[in-house]
Design an enzyme around this catalytic site. Structure first.
Site, mmCIF file in Angstrom:
data_model
loop_
_atom_site.group_PDB
_atom_site.id
_atom_site.type_symbol
_atom_site.label_atom_id
_atom_site.label_comp_id
_atom_site.label_asym_id
_atom_site.label_seq_id
_atom_site.Cartn_x
_atom_site.Cartn_y
_atom_site.Cartn_z
ATOM 1 C CD GLU A 63 -25.536 -23.589 -1.685
ATOM 2 O OE1 GLU A 63 -25.760 -22.482 -1.839
ATOM 3 O OE2 GLU A 63 -24.394 -24.098 -1.568
ATOM 4 C CG HIS A 95 -18.425 -26.587 6.272
ATOM 5 N ND1 HIS A 95 -18.625 -25.253 6.885
ATOM 6 C CD2 HIS A 95 -18.313 -26.615 4.798
ATOM 7 C CE1 HIS A 95 -18.399 -24.444 5.537
ATOM 8 N NE2 HIS A 95 -18.315 -25.274 4.234
HETATM 9 C C1 LIG Z 1 -23.916 -22.078 0.946
HETATM 10 C C2 LIG Z 1 -22.395 -22.578 0.649
HETATM 11 N N1 LIG Z 1 -22.336 -23.194 -0.714
HETATM 12 C C3 LIG Z 1 -21.303 -23.749 -0.998
HETATM 13 C C4 LIG Z 1 -20.276 -23.592 -0.070
HETATM 14 C C5 LIG Z 1 -18.694 -24.420 -0.542
HETATM 15 N N2 LIG Z 1 -17.853 -23.567 -0.823
HETATM 16 C C6 LIG Z 1 -17.152 -22.726 0.020
HETATM 17 S S1 LIG Z 1 -16.218 -21.671 -0.806
HETATM 18 C C7 LIG Z 1 -16.875 -21.814 -2.100
HETATM 19 C C8 LIG Z 1 -16.372 -20.885 -3.271
HETATM 20 C C9 LIG Z 1 -16.753 -19.439 -2.865
HETATM 21 O O1 LIG Z 1 -16.155 -18.790 -4.076
HETATM 22 P P1 LIG Z 1 -16.133 -17.376 -4.076
HETATM 23 O O2 LIG Z 1 -17.110 -16.647 -3.344
HETATM 24 O O3 LIG Z 1 -15.488 -16.922 -5.535
HETATM 25 O O4 LIG Z 1 -14.739 -17.114 -3.045
HETATM 26 P P2 LIG Z 1 -13.270 -17.623 -3.177
HETATM 27 O O5 LIG Z 1 -13.036 -18.866 -2.575
HETATM 28 O O6 LIG Z 1 -12.756 -17.517 -4.723
HETATM 29 O O7 LIG Z 1 -12.401 -16.658 -2.173
HETATM 30 C C10 LIG Z 1 -17.908 -22.612 -2.190
HETATM 31 C C11 LIG Z 1 -18.804 -23.454 -3.373
HETATM 32 C C12 LIG Z 1 -20.358 -22.910 1.077
HETATM 33 N N3 LIG Z 1 -19.208 -22.892 1.977
HETATM 34 N N4 LIG Z 1 -21.514 -22.460 1.275
#
Ligand SMILES: Cc1ncc(C[n+]2csc(CCOP(=O)(O)OP(=O)(O)O)c2C)c(N)n1
Ligand SMILES: [Mg+2]
Lengths: 333, 326
Positions: A69, A138
């Site tokens: 971000e 959230h």
């Molecule tokens: C700071 C922040 N940015 C974006 C999100 C939205 N978000 C939640 S899970 C996710 C993907 C995370 O990917 P990864 O780290 O690969 O974990 P996975 O979901 O694959 O277990 C995103 C973008 C968030 N919760 N927090």
């Protein structure tokens, strides 16, 4: 006039701005979607679908990013500083916690610190607010916090019609604009013209007009307050309902003129009360319309607590019809 | 390097518990019983269990938005978790946090986390405390392939090296962050090398294989416990579900999900290994399956019957003590 959801109205504004101006681009997490995958790149259009279809028309101007971000906001600020008109998406307003420096210490202050010699026409979009049982990280409104920073313009639409016109204004604006989309309203519909139109910043909308009480509400609280006011109409109570639409700049005159006419003021916001918009506007009225007031000002907000997860708790947390009704009646008691 | 029978039994039971917990949660979300945003760990069970097998209650973990598996593996009570997901005031977090914030501090579970990469810096703090106290404890943080691109994650990794803190960074590559492929979001070709460039060793494992994760995590955790500073584990294994329930999963290649479920299943792999070595019998494993199914069923029955929170509870637990004149 066609009915459109707030989601579609903002989407249409983005498409029209992209058509009009090559310097507009969108950037953020999954704004295209599926980048680098074996699947259908561009199929997502943001987790709430607000940037849907943009990638397919302008693949070079619809840019997926890593989960970063600070770099997303910084990249938007930097591109804007050299003449582009980025529209960045931060998926949830709560994630301002991650990119606060780029917004507050960088983007907001460029022009002032550089002696008026720069422009930063960036728009940062956020989904905002409660109502999804999405808990403490959230669900926050956040716009009330950002309103306190000079240099930022802050927009909070409450319906699809305003959302489109305000988005088109935001993109044309030469200052940095934070655009908070109350996510609970994405599927709510209103009549929205197909044509391009803008809604000026700092011009409140009178959603209802009445004589007894002035009600000021923000974002998702506007339709809630309107429903309360319609119900009170049956009891012979009539209210002005003012939706400022932008919290910075704020249409102080609209609020003060209404308060001078009604002598009673209720302010409704979903955020916690301390240093928030309800206190801000109560302060404005106490300072500038004190002699018109016939009753104490009433503030309706969430309590001084994070947003809870459980649906029962969140229902008790957010201002509802009962609390808004009680506040309006209290000013008439 | 043989693993004691008790550990094997516990590992299988825990993986099976995670699997059935997640599958049931999925069903209850579809039934409209579980509100909010929920991310399922199905498929990745061996990562959590292989790592947590080396930890005791006073070692800490910090988890992610996809946290149920990590919490169960670290000993969180299943019925308390299920109640939490249902939003009951009897839940582990009194219905205040829900899926993305399951925590049990007494068990060293510093919480699931709704902020991607919110956890690693906090984990460095726990590791630093262990270093100052010289108590031989380690602090494990879990991160996804998307999470590792966040500045907070970089900062935590670098600072852990600078402070020589016993922090263990477990990176779970499930190939996607929401809808975005790791091939896009991680700019370099070799995430392991990028992580090691911070200055600590990273041990790689097939995340579908409990034994591989157990071995890699054992090395990383031993390294950190021995006072050599941080270490990493890099495990690859896809998730079986969408990012969230209802995700159309437009990013998947044809046949990808079928292949994952068929050929990359930590539970099947575990059973195959046991059949080969004879360490655990099929009857023993079947008995565990039956017990786990009953436990999950009971947890849902209990969650449905559990107390609901009341309005006064909204403002409880914001502070320990907070007084102001009203
Ligand atoms: C700071 C922040 N940015 C974006 C999100 C939205 N978000 C939640 S899970 C996710 C993907 C995370 O990917 P990864 O780290 O690969 O974990 P996975 O979901 O694959 O277990 C995103 C973008 C968030 N919760 N927090
Ligand atoms: Mg991932």
């Amino acid at each position: 006039m066609p009915e459109k959801t707030m989601r579609d109205a903002i989407n249409e504004a983005l498409h029209q701005a992209m058509e009009q101006d090559d310097s507009v681009f969108v950037i953020g997490e999954d704004v295209a979607g599926c980048s680098g995958s074996a699947g259908d790149v561009g199929a997502v259009g943001g987790v709430f679908g607000v940037t849907e279809g943009i990638y397919h028309r302008w693949p070079d101007r619809c840019i997926d990013t890593p989960i970063s971000e600070s770099a997303i906001v910084g990249a938007a600020a930097g591109a804007a500083l050299v003449g582009m008109r980025p529209v960045a998406e931060i998926m949830f307003a709560d994630f301002i916690g991650v990119c606060m420096d780029q917004i507050v210490n960088q983007m907001a202050k460029f022009r002032y610190m550089f002696g008026g010699k720069s422009r930063c026409p960036a728009v940062i979009r956020f989904s905002s607010g409660g109502g999804f049982s999405a808990a403490g990280q959230h669900s926050q409104a956040m716009y009330q916090v950002m309103t306190s920073f000079p240099g930022l313009k802050v927009v909070v639409p409450s319906n699809a019609y305003d959302a489109k016109g305000l988005m088109l204004s935001a993109i044309q604006d030469d200052d940095p604009v934070l655009f908070f989309e109350p996510k609970i309203l994405y599927q709510e519909t209103a009549e929205v013209p197909d044509e391009i139109y803008t809604i000026p910043f700092g011009e409140a909308n009178f959603v209802r007009e009445g004589d007894d009480v002035t009600v000021v509400a923000f974002g998702q609280m506007v339709p809630k307050a309107a429903a309360v006011i319609d119900a009170l109409g049956e009891e012979g109570i009539s209210c002005d309902l003012i939706d400022p639409r932008t919290t910075s700049p704020l249409d102080e005159n609209a609020i003060l003129e209404s308060v001078e006419a009604t002598g009673r003021l209720v302010i409704v916001d979903e955020a916690p009360p301390r240093c928030g918009l309800t206190a801000d506007i109560a302060g404005l009225a106490a300072d500038k319309a004190f002699s018109s007031l016939k009753a104490p000002i009433k503030q309706v907000s969430a309590p001084h607590s994070p947003t809870p997860f459980s649906p029962e708790l969140e229902a008790a947390y957010l201002p509802d019809a009962e609390k808004i009704t009680a506040a309006i009646k209290a000013t008439l008691a | 390097m043989s693993i004691p029978k008790e550990t094997l039994l516990h590992a299988y039971r825990t993986m099976k518990t995670i699997r059935e917990f997640e599958e049931r949660v999925n069903a209850e979300i579809m039934n409209g019983q579980i509100p909010g945003f929920t991310h399922l760990y199905t498929g990745q069970e061996a990562n959590a269990v292989g790592v947590c097998a080396h930890l005791d209650e006073s070692d800490t973990i910090i988890s992610t938005h996809r946290g149920h598996g990590h919490c169960i593996a670290k000993g969180a009570e299943v019925s308390g978790m299920m109640k939490e997901l249902f939003g009951s005031s009897e839940g582990l977090c009194k219905g205040k946090g829900g899926s993305m914030h399951v925590a049990d501090i007494d068990k060293g579970i510093l919480g699931a986390n709704g902020i991607v990469a919110g956890g690693p810096p906090i984990s460095v703090g726990s590791a630093l405390a262990a270093k100052i106290r010289k108590n031989g404890k380690v602090a494990v943080s879990f991160s996804g392939d998307g999470s590792v691109n966040q500045g907070t994650c970089f900062e935590a990794m670098n600072m852990a090296v600078v402070l020589q803190a016993p922090a263990v960074f477990v990176i779970e590559n499930n190939y996607y962050s929401e809808h975005t492929s790791i091939n896009y979001a991680v700019g370099c070709d070799d995430l392991k090398a990028r992580t090691e460039a911070f200055g600590f060793p990273v041990f790689v494992a097939d995340g579908a294989d409990f034994f591989a994760v157990h071995e890699a995590a054992g090395k990383a955790i031993a390294h950190a416990r021995a006072g050599n500073g941080p270490a990493g584990v890099f495990a690859e294994q896809g998730r079986y579900h969408g990012h969230f329930v209802g995700d159309p999963q437009a990013y998947r290649a044809e046949g990808e999900l079928e292949d994952l479920r068929e050929n990359h299943c930590p539970l099947k792999n575990f059973r195959a290994r046991m059949a080969e070595t004879g360490e655990l019998s099929e009857a023993e494993l079947d008995a565990i399956d039956a017990e786990v199914m009953a436990e999950i069923e009971q947890s849902v029955t209990d969650a449905k019957a559990a107390a609901r929170p009341t309005a006064e509870q909204v403002t409880e637990d914001v502070y320990i003590q907070y007084t102001a004149t009203a």
